[in-house]
Motif scaffolding. Structure first.
Motif, short mmCIF file in Angstrom:
data_model
loop_
_atom_site.label_atom_id
_atom_site.label_comp_id
_atom_site.label_asym_id
_atom_site.label_seq_id
_atom_site.Cartn_x
_atom_site.Cartn_y
_atom_site.Cartn_z
N LEU A 171 0.83 -1.21 0.00
CA LEU A 171 0.00 0.00 0.00
C LEU A 171 0.87 1.26 0.00
CD1 LEU A 171 -2.77 -1.04 2.55
CD2 LEU A 171 -3.01 -0.80 0.07
N ALA A 172 1.95 1.23 0.79
CA ALA A 172 2.84 2.40 0.83
C ALA A 172 3.50 2.63 -0.52
CB ALA A 172 3.89 2.20 1.92
N GLU A 173 3.91 1.52 -1.18
CA GLU A 173 4.57 1.65 -2.48
C GLU A 173 3.60 2.23 -3.51
OE1 GLU A 173 7.46 -1.17 -5.23
OE2 GLU A 173 5.81 -2.07 -4.13
N GLU A 174 2.34 1.74 -3.49
CA GLU A 174 1.35 2.27 -4.41
C GLU A 174 1.09 3.76 -4.15
OE1 GLU A 174 -1.11 -1.95 -4.89
OE2 GLU A 174 -1.99 -0.23 -3.86
N ARG A 175 1.00 4.12 -2.86
CA ARG A 175 0.79 5.53 -2.52
C ARG A 175 1.98 6.38 -2.94
NH1 ARG A 175 -0.71 6.04 3.59
NH2 ARG A 175 -0.78 8.26 2.95
N LEU A 176 3.22 5.83 -2.81
CA LEU A 176 4.42 6.57 -3.20
C LEU A 176 4.45 6.84 -4.70
CD1 LEU A 176 7.16 7.80 -2.46
CD2 LEU A 176 8.16 5.51 -2.70
N PHE A 177 4.16 5.82 -5.51
CA PHE A 177 4.15 6.00 -6.98
C PHE A 177 3.09 7.00 -7.39
CE2 PHE A 177 6.03 1.51 -7.58
CZ PHE A 177 7.33 2.02 -7.53
N ALA A 178 1.90 6.90 -6.74
CA ALA A 178 0.84 7.85 -7.07
C ALA A 178 1.24 9.27 -6.70
CB ALA A 178 -0.45 7.45 -6.36
N LEU A 179 1.90 9.39 -5.52
CA LEU A 179 2.33 10.71 -5.08
C LEU A 179 3.42 11.26 -6.01
CD1 LEU A 179 2.08 12.92 -2.97
CD2 LEU A 179 3.76 11.71 -1.56
N MET A 180 4.35 10.39 -6.44
CA MET A 180 5.43 10.84 -7.35
C MET A 180 4.85 11.30 -8.68
SD MET A 180 8.37 7.97 -6.57
CE MET A 180 9.36 8.50 -7.98
N ALA A 181 3.90 10.56 -9.21
CA ALA A 181 3.27 10.94 -10.49
C ALA A 181 2.55 12.27 -10.34
CB ALA A 181 2.31 9.85 -10.93
N LYS A 182 1.87 12.44 -9.20
CA LYS A 182 1.15 13.70 -8.98
C LYS A 182 2.11 14.86 -8.88
CE LYS A 182 -2.20 15.80 -5.85
NZ LYS A 182 -3.01 15.60 -4.64
N ARG A 183 3.24 14.67 -8.15
CA ARG A 183 4.22 15.74 -7.99
C ARG A 183 4.90 16.06 -9.32
NH1 ARG A 183 5.85 16.80 -2.73
NH2 ARG A 183 7.11 18.43 -3.71
N GLN A 184 5.15 15.04 -10.14
CA GLN A 184 5.76 15.27 -11.47
C GLN A 184 4.85 16.08 -12.34
OE1 GLN A 184 8.85 14.12 -12.51
NE2 GLN A 184 8.54 15.34 -14.38
N SER A 185 3.55 15.72 -12.30
CA SER A 185 2.58 16.46 -13.11
C SER A 185 2.50 17.91 -12.66
CB SER A 185 1.20 15.79 -13.02
OG SER A 185 0.24 16.54 -13.69
#
Length: 453
Positions: A372-386
């Motif tokens: 769950l943490a890894e999924e949240r991290l990838f989602a957060l990274m994609a959001k921050r990149q955007s």
């Protein structure tokens, strides 16, 4: 002021501790009531390893706690059980540690024979209180009786024994027989009727009332109130001769004289040929009476001394402590059982908690949390990149809007001195001065020919 101090001291003397109060109440109960007879049903019987017995005696409306210590219960000839009707002799006491009123049982017997004994004691007490047994109302036997009357069974061995003794001691003495039954309920009325008949006829001046030996039930008609009153109210002196020497009846107390056996009664009433024998019999009677009085006085003195000894005897404390020890042992067993139950319940809870914290379960939970943490991290990274890309685009657009190059692209230029100073006014130059002009694409080196404002 002294009066107030005296009052305060008097009130202070009336303040009891619980221990002192219980001890005082116990002494009052034991002194005032002494030994009592009691009948009832056994219940809640307990026989701990100490050898003492604890139980309750109850009837239809009430119950009382009892303790019978092993020194006394060893003499009980039967095995008591709950529901059994018994007759007991007991001391009224108080169990001081708990403040409980209780009976200390001295003896116990089944209620059958026991009830007869209880009836005997009750009738004896009641008639004695009336004065029916007082020594002062008893009459001496005639030294030279004119005739002797026998109230007994016409077919019993007692009649034969008395006639044999009378014939041997006074063969000329007339004997009148008043035959009656001497056993069973019908014997009561017949004995009373025979005594009354002898008093109406006045043909004898001494009566012997009795029979041979037997059980308590066999002799019971001589323990009836009607027979005792008939003997006591007889105008003719009466000798009671019931059973053997060890048998004692109410008739013995009501009569003017008790003989240990029917034969002994005949010996007492029949005059001997020898005057010496008469004097000896008279002296024997006086000695017996004196011994009875001395024995009564000694028994009374012994009872008083026994009561004083009971109050000081360490046996009472030992009984109390022994009962307290049994109570503590029972409480210890209950406490151990409770602790064991609590330990088992705690162990079960720990096993459940251990199962909940099993490494396999913890590892699986950890993997789920990591995923769950890894999924949240990838989602957060994609959001921050955007968000960064959008911000960069915005900044680039704003930068383009203020960039000098964009201005140059629209046909404007920048002129500087060779030292790099930007020329914004004509007065900053001089004729013949070399300048550098930057265009959108490339630059020019120019020389100033003239200056105009």
């Amino acid at each position: 002021m002294n009066h107030l101090n005296d009052s305060s001291q008097n009130r202070a003397q009336q303040i009891f501790t619980v221990t002192r109060l219980n001890s005082a109440v116990r002494m009052i109960l034991e002194q005032d009531l002494g030994l009592v007879w009691l009948t009832g049903e056994l219940s809640n019987l307990a026989m701990p390893s100490s050898g003492h017995w604890y139980f309750s005696l109850k009837d239809m409306s009430a119950q009382v706690r009892c303790a019978m210590f092993k020194g006394n219960n060893r003499r009980v000839p039967f095995r008591p059980q709950d529901g059994m009707q018994v007759l007991v002799q007991a001391r009224v006491s108080l169990y001081e540690p708990r403040g409980d009123y209780q009976l200390i049982i001295e003896s116990m017997q089944p209620a059958g024979d026991g009830m007869l004994a209880l009836r005997f004691e009750e009738l004896k007490r009641r008639l004695s209180a009336e004065g029916l047994f007082d020594e002062g109302r008893k009459r001496p036997l005639p030294r030279e009786p004119r005739a002797v009357g026998l109230v007994t069974s016409a077919t019993g061995a007692a009649l034969h024994d008395m006639l044999t003794v009378l014939k041997r001691r006074a063969p000329d003495l007339p004997v009148f027989i008043y035959p009656t039954q001497v056993q069973g309920s019908t014997a009561i009325g017949q004995i009373v009727a025979a005594i009354n008949l002898a008093n109406r006829r006045t043909e004898v001046d001494v009566l012997i009332v009795g029979r041979g030996g037997g059980s308590l039930e066999d002799l019971w008609c001589f323990n009836e109130e009607a027979v005792a009153r008939a003997i006591a109210h007889s105008a003719i002196p009466v000798v009671s001769a019931v059973g053997h020497e060890v048998d004692v009846t109410i008739s013995d107390f009501a009569a003017d004289l008790r003989a240990p056996t029917p034969s002994a009664a005949a010996e007492l009433v029949a005059p001997d040929r020898s005057a010496r024998a008469q004097r000896l019999a008279h002296l024997h009677q006086r000695i017996a009476q004196a011994m009875a009085r001395r024995q009564t006085a000694a028994s009374h003195q012994f009872a008083l001394l026994q009561k004083r000894l009971d109050h000081q005897d360490p046996k009472r404390r030992l009984e109390q402590q022994s009962q307290h020890l049994d109570e503590l042992a029972n409480r210890l067993q209950q406490l151990l059982a409770s602790r064991l139950h609590q330990g088992e319940r705690r162990l079960a809870n720990l096993e459940l908690r251990l199962q909940a914290r099993s490494p396999e379960k913890l590892l699986a939970a950890g993997k789920r949390r990591h995923q769950l943490a890894e999924e949240r991290l990838f989602a957060l990274m994609a959001k921050r990149q955007s968000q960064a890309d959008h911000s960069l685009a915005m900044l680039s657009a704003r930068l383009d809007g203020v960039s000098p190059l964009a201005t140059l692209g629209r046909g404007y230029s920048i002129t500087r001195t060779r030292s790099g100073e930007v020329i914004s006014r004509a007065s900053q130059t001089a004729p013949g001065q070399t300048l550098v002009t930057t265009l959108a694409e490339g630059s020019l080196t120019v020389r100033v020919d003239s200056i105009s404002d």
